[in-house]
Design a protein around this motif. Structure first.
Motif, PDB file in Angstrom:
ATOM      1  N   CYS A  36       2.014  -8.728  -1.975  1.00  0.00           N
ATOM      2  CA  CYS A  36       1.200  -7.766  -1.228  1.00  0.00           C
ATOM      3  C   CYS A  36       1.137  -6.446  -2.008  1.00  0.00           C
ATOM      4  CB  CYS A  36       1.811  -7.531   0.151  1.00  0.00           C
ATOM      5  SG  CYS A  36       0.983  -6.201   1.058  1.00  0.00           S
ATOM      6  N   CYS A  39       2.995  -3.508   0.461  1.00  0.00           N
ATOM      7  CA  CYS A  39       4.455  -3.455   0.689  1.00  0.00           C
ATOM      8  C   CYS A  39       5.243  -4.186  -0.398  1.00  0.00           C
ATOM      9  CB  CYS A  39       4.801  -4.006   2.072  1.00  0.00           C
ATOM     10  SG  CYS A  39       4.598  -5.791   2.207  1.00  0.00           S
ATOM     11  N   SER A  41       5.920  -7.225  -0.829  1.00  0.00           N
ATOM     12  CA  SER A  41       6.703  -8.412  -0.482  1.00  0.00           C
ATOM     13  C   SER A  41       5.965  -9.642  -0.993  1.00  0.00           C
ATOM     14  CB  SER A  41       6.917  -8.492   1.032  1.00  0.00           C
ATOM     15  OG  SER A  41       5.696  -8.759   1.685  1.00  0.00           O
ATOM     16  N   CYS A  75      -0.996  -9.882   5.206  1.00  0.00           N
ATOM     17  CA  CYS A  75       0.440  -9.847   4.907  1.00  0.00           C
ATOM     18  C   CYS A  75       1.188  -9.748   6.240  1.00  0.00           C
ATOM     19  CB  CYS A  75       0.756  -8.657   4.007  1.00  0.00           C
ATOM     20  SG  CYS A  75       2.513  -8.380   3.787  1.00  0.00           S
ATOM     21  N   CYS A  78       3.608  -6.405   6.419  1.00  0.00           N
ATOM     22  CA  CYS A  78       3.144  -5.050   6.728  1.00  0.00           C
ATOM     23  C   CYS A  78       1.868  -5.026   7.564  1.00  0.00           C
ATOM     24  CB  CYS A  78       2.929  -4.251   5.442  1.00  0.00           C
ATOM     25  SG  CYS A  78       1.526  -4.822   4.473  1.00  0.00           S
TER      26      CYS A  78
HETATM   27 ZN   LIG Z   1       2.390  -6.219   2.869  1.00  0.00          ZN
END
Ligand SMILES: [Zn+2]
Length: 197
Positions: A36, A39, A41, A75, A78
């Motif tokens: 992502c 964020c 991740s 995502c 987030c």
């Molecule tokens: Zn994210």
């Protein structure tokens, strides 16, 4: 927005279209492998939605309108969603990368006059000059970031057209500048790309 690099071929020899490469890339696209851009991740993205848009391709030297379906992923970490755009597609541009590079290559090598170029590709002189100015501006940014000496526009376009993997350039350009090559204005998520360097 997430930029993906799929343009693994020499533009000048290309026997296919932006749409074909787009479909080819999306066939093997797996959201779970995406990091992502908000964020950072990994493994938390899934297919969210899609929207259709048109692009103008170049096929056998002629402009062709094509419809494509752009996937959006979300995502789950987030909550942000992102459009997946392979680098055959320029964000916010109706024209595919092959189309613009082809026009600019003919412009800078003086193969045709501006009037005959515009007629052949069904574009206006102001579009052609806008692409030219964006190309020159992007070229200057790229050369100054890499601290390379000045290159004539036609030499720079030849460099792009003869690259083994155009995606190496396009992903490098995005990483270093935070926006896509020949993109007319920045997108909000691109700002996060700058965090990487
Ligand atoms: Zn994210």
């Amino acid at each position: 927005m997430i930029r993906k690099n799929s343009l693994f071929c020499k533009i000048i020899r290309i026997k296919t279209s932006s749409k074909f490469l787009f479909l080819d890339f999306m066939r093997s696209f797996q959201p779970k492998t995406v990091e992502c851009p908000i964020c950072h991740s990994k493994g938390n993205c899934k297919i969210h939605a899609s929207y259709s848009r048109s692009i103008i391709d170049i096929i056998h030297g002629k402009p062709v309108y094509q419809d494509i379906c752009v996937t959006r992923i979300i995502c789950e970490s987030c909550g942000h969603s992102h459009a997946i755009l392979p680098d055959t597609i320029i964000p916010y541009s109706q024209y595919g990368i092959f189309f613009i590079l082809r026009v600019l290559a003919e412009y800078f090598t003086h193969l045709k006059t501006v009037a005959s170029l515009c007629e052949a590709y069904n574009i206006t002189p102001s579009m052609l000059y806008r692409w030219r100015d964006m190309f020159l501006q992007n070229r200057s940014v790229w050369l100054s970031i890499l601290d390379q000496k000045e290159q004539l526009p036609k030499d720079f376009i030849r460099f792009l057209c003869l690259m083994e993997h155009f995606s190496d350039f396009s992903s490098g350009f995005f990483r270093l500048t935070g926006s896509s090559f020949l993109q007319s204005h920045a997108n909000p998520t691109a700002l996060f790309g700058r965090k990487h360097f």
